[in-house]
Design a protein around this motif. Sequence first.
Motif, PDB file in Angstrom:
ATOM      1  N   ASP A   1       0.806  -1.223   0.000  1.00  0.00           N
ATOM      2  CA  ASP A   1       0.000   0.000   0.000  1.00  0.00           C
ATOM      3  C   ASP A   1       0.838   1.273   0.000  1.00  0.00           C
ATOM      4  O   ASP A   1       0.292   2.372  -0.150  1.00  0.00           O
ATOM      5  N   LEU A   2       2.140   1.152   0.188  1.00  0.00           N
ATOM      6  CA  LEU A   2       3.031   2.311   0.114  1.00  0.00           C
ATOM      7  C   LEU A   2       3.579   2.432  -1.299  1.00  0.00           C
ATOM      8  O   LEU A   2       3.701   1.451  -2.025  1.00  0.00           O
ATOM      9  N   THR A   3       3.927   3.647  -1.696  1.00  0.00           N
ATOM     10  CA  THR A   3       4.566   3.835  -2.994  1.00  0.00           C
ATOM     11  C   THR A   3       6.004   3.313  -2.938  1.00  0.00           C
ATOM     12  O   THR A   3       6.547   3.028  -1.858  1.00  0.00           O
ATOM     13  N   ALA A   4       6.600   3.212  -4.109  1.00  0.00           N
ATOM     14  CA  ALA A   4       8.004   2.797  -4.155  1.00  0.00           C
ATOM     15  C   ALA A   4       8.870   3.753  -3.335  1.00  0.00           C
ATOM     16  O   ALA A   4       9.738   3.324  -2.566  1.00  0.00           O
ATOM     17  N   GLN A   5       8.632   5.052  -3.467  1.00  0.00           N
ATOM     18  CA  GLN A   5       9.409   6.043  -2.708  1.00  0.00           C
ATOM     19  C   GLN A   5       9.179   5.885  -1.208  1.00  0.00           C
ATOM     20  O   GLN A   5      10.134   5.945  -0.414  1.00  0.00           O
ATOM     21  N   GLU A   6       7.952   5.675  -0.805  1.00  0.00           N
ATOM     22  CA  GLU A   6       7.655   5.517   0.627  1.00  0.00           C
ATOM     23  C   GLU A   6       8.309   4.256   1.199  1.00  0.00           C
ATOM     24  O   GLU A   6       8.785   4.264   2.336  1.00  0.00           O
ATOM     25  N   ASN A   7       8.337   3.185   0.424  1.00  0.00           N
ATOM     26  CA  ASN A   7       9.041   1.983   0.875  1.00  0.00           C
ATOM     27  C   ASN A   7      10.524   2.263   1.057  1.00  0.00           C
ATOM     28  O   ASN A   7      11.131   1.843   2.054  1.00  0.00           O
ATOM     29  N   MET A   8      11.127   2.968   0.120  1.00  0.00           N
ATOM     30  CA  MET A   8      12.539   3.306   0.233  1.00  0.00           C
ATOM     31  C   MET A   8      12.802   4.164   1.462  1.00  0.00           C
ATOM     32  O   MET A   8      13.752   3.925   2.219  1.00  0.00           O
ATOM     33  N   ASP A   9      11.942   5.157   1.706  1.00  0.00           N
ATOM     34  CA  ASP A   9      12.109   6.020   2.885  1.00  0.00           C
ATOM     35  C   ASP A   9      11.978   5.218   4.173  1.00  0.00           C
ATOM     36  O   ASP A   9      12.725   5.435   5.140  1.00  0.00           O
ATOM     37  N   PHE A  10      11.025   4.287   4.183  1.00  0.00           N
ATOM     38  CA  PHE A  10      10.813   3.467   5.377  1.00  0.00           C
ATOM     39  C   PHE A  10      12.062   2.652   5.697  1.00  0.00           C
ATOM     40  O   PHE A  10      12.517   2.605   6.841  1.00  0.00           O
ATOM     41  N   TYR A  11      12.638   2.012   4.675  1.00  0.00           N
ATOM     42  CA  TYR A  11      13.806   1.166   4.926  1.00  0.00           C
ATOM     43  C   TYR A  11      15.047   2.003   5.250  1.00  0.00           C
ATOM     44  O   TYR A  11      15.921   1.541   6.003  1.00  0.00           O
ATOM     45  N   CYS A  12      15.131   3.196   4.732  1.00  0.00           N
ATOM     46  CA  CYS A  12      16.213   4.098   5.160  1.00  0.00           C
ATOM     47  C   CYS A  12      16.111   4.368   6.663  1.00  0.00           C
ATOM     48  O   CYS A  12      17.125   4.397   7.370  1.00  0.00           O
ATOM     49  N   GLY A  13      14.875   4.545   7.137  1.00  0.00           N
ATOM     50  CA  GLY A  13      14.677   4.746   8.572  1.00  0.00           C
ATOM     51  C   GLY A  13      15.025   3.516   9.380  1.00  0.00           C
ATOM     52  O   GLY A  13      15.653   3.606  10.443  1.00  0.00           O
ATOM     53  N   ILE A  14      14.660   2.341   8.883  1.00  0.00           N
ATOM     54  CA  ILE A  14      14.981   1.089   9.571  1.00  0.00           C
ATOM     55  C   ILE A  14      16.489   0.947   9.745  1.00  0.00           C
ATOM     56  O   ILE A  14      16.982   0.513  10.800  1.00  0.00           O
ATOM     57  N   TYR A  15      17.242   1.320   8.697  1.00  0.00           N
ATOM     58  CA  TYR A  15      18.691   1.169   8.744  1.00  0.00           C
ATOM     59  C   TYR A  15      19.401   2.362   9.368  1.00  0.00           C
ATOM     60  O   TYR A  15      20.635   2.365   9.455  1.00  0.00           O
ATOM     61  N   GLY A  16      18.644   3.359   9.801  1.00  0.00           N
ATOM     62  CA  GLY A  16      19.232   4.485  10.518  1.00  0.00           C
ATOM     63  C   GLY A  16      20.054   5.425   9.663  1.00  0.00           C
ATOM     64  O   GLY A  16      21.006   6.048  10.158  1.00  0.00           O
ATOM     65  N   LEU A  17      19.705   5.568   8.388  1.00  0.00           N
ATOM     66  CA  LEU A  17      20.445   6.477   7.524  1.00  0.00           C
ATOM     67  C   LEU A  17      20.057   7.918   7.822  1.00  0.00           C
ATOM     68  O   LEU A  17      18.875   8.228   8.037  1.00  0.00           O
ATOM     69  N   SER A  18      21.034   8.807   7.833  1.00  0.00           N
ATOM     70  CA  SER A  18      20.765  10.225   8.015  1.00  0.00           C
ATOM     71  C   SER A  18      20.119  10.786   6.750  1.00  0.00           C
ATOM     72  O   SER A  18      20.106  10.129   5.696  1.00  0.00           O
ATOM     73  N   ASN A  19      19.593  12.011   6.839  1.00  0.00           N
ATOM     74  CA  ASN A  19      18.946  12.607   5.667  1.00  0.00           C
ATOM     75  C   ASN A  19      19.906  12.712   4.495  1.00  0.00           C
ATOM     76  O   ASN A  19      19.538  12.464   3.343  1.00  0.00           O
ATOM     77  N   GLY A  20      21.155  13.085   4.793  1.00  0.00           N
ATOM     78  CA  GLY A  20      22.149  13.206   3.732  1.00  0.00           C
ATOM     79  C   GLY A  20      22.472  11.859   3.111  1.00  0.00           C
ATOM     80  O   GLY A  20      22.536  11.728   1.877  1.00  0.00           O
ATOM     81  N   GLN A  21      22.664  10.861   3.946  1.00  0.00           N
ATOM     82  CA  GLN A  21      22.933   9.504   3.441  1.00  0.00           C
ATOM     83  C   GLN A  21      21.761   8.982   2.635  1.00  0.00           C
ATOM     84  O   GLN A  21      21.933   8.341   1.593  1.00  0.00           O
ATOM     85  N   ARG A  22      20.563   9.288   3.129  1.00  0.00           N
ATOM     86  CA  ARG A  22      19.354   8.807   2.467  1.00  0.00           C
ATOM     87  C   ARG A  22      19.258   9.348   1.045  1.00  0.00           C
ATOM     88  O   ARG A  22      19.037   8.592   0.091  1.00  0.00           O
ATOM     89  N   LYS A  23      19.448  10.654   0.890  1.00  0.00           N
ATOM     90  CA  LYS A  23      19.320  11.265  -0.439  1.00  0.00           C
ATOM     91  C   LYS A  23      20.384  10.747  -1.398  1.00  0.00           C
ATOM     92  O   LYS A  23      20.093  10.410  -2.552  1.00  0.00           O
ATOM     93  N   THR A  24      21.612  10.663  -0.904  1.00  0.00           N
ATOM     94  CA  THR A  24      22.703  10.210  -1.767  1.00  0.00           C
ATOM     95  C   THR A  24      22.506   8.767  -2.208  1.00  0.00           C
ATOM     96  O   THR A  24      22.616   8.439  -3.393  1.00  0.00           O
TER      97      THR A  24
END
Length: 309
Positions: free
Chosen positions: A93-116
């Motif tokens: 039910d989440l978009t592809a982008q929302e899934n990616m953001d969720f897993y970035c949070g699970i792995y503890g990536l910072s905003n900068g790491q997430r975007k890169t």
Amino acid sequence: MPTSPVIEICGATIRFGAFTAVDEVSLNVMPGEVFGLLGPNGSGKTTLIRALCGLLPFAKGSATVLGRDVQRYAEEVRQSIGYMSQKFSLYADLTAQENMDFYCGIYGLSNGQRKTRQAELIHLTGIEPYLDRRAGRLSGGWKQRLSLVCALLHRPKLVFLDEPTAGVDPVARRELWDLLFHLAGEGITLVITTHYMDEAERCGRVGYLHLSKLLVVGSPDELKALPNVTPQGKKRVEIVGPDMSALLACLKGRPHVHEATIFGQAIRALVDDGDALSDIAGPGIIIRPAEPNLEDVFVTMAKSQKNAA
């Protein structure tokens, strides 16, 4: 200096009550390998991978993953690896982008790491046109690409892929393998389970699990050269003709033919050296020598195990 294995398994046994799912398996996987784990359904492939991810205990034996004992440091191991499950496991039910953001949070990536990192993987997989589409509405091939993106966000050095191309069309399957070879070229170790023999041929080494036991490990060329695959006094041939069913029936009744099966557009057979099959030759029938393939290897191994039981 010698390189340490990324995975080192020593006599691993996994049981569910009285049932032994994996029986005293030992093998090593080296850095940067594309290692294929093959075997029929129920042979123990997924069970072994889940244990290497720290999700199942060993009844006997041990395993280290990225230098850590997987039983003692299961959480640390899970933070260091990527995993694509056999079944699509992202949030439909989440978009592809929302899934990616969720897993970035699970792995503890910072905003900068997430975007890169997201930008790198979006470019690698070409998934940008589908970022706003719900994951459950993606095609099979794009679901697998999204799963791969989410498995790679934290830059793991080891990725497990459990039948990643099952149910995927041939074009998407080839494109996914191109991505996997790109990752291997970057030094990421890949352990892949598959039922497809052409995919096994792409692996640097393969291991064959059957009835919970690891029967053989080696490169495709090494396995094809095993003495019992084409025993002394026998040869493998390929036969092409206008009526394949009639030819196969004829071969099945011959005492000097030990195996015969239709493979693609030809019959592949294992016959005695002394049988030239000259009596079946005729207009439009071609008989030529053939090298063993991986299917021949695994059929031979499975029959040997059955006969020894």
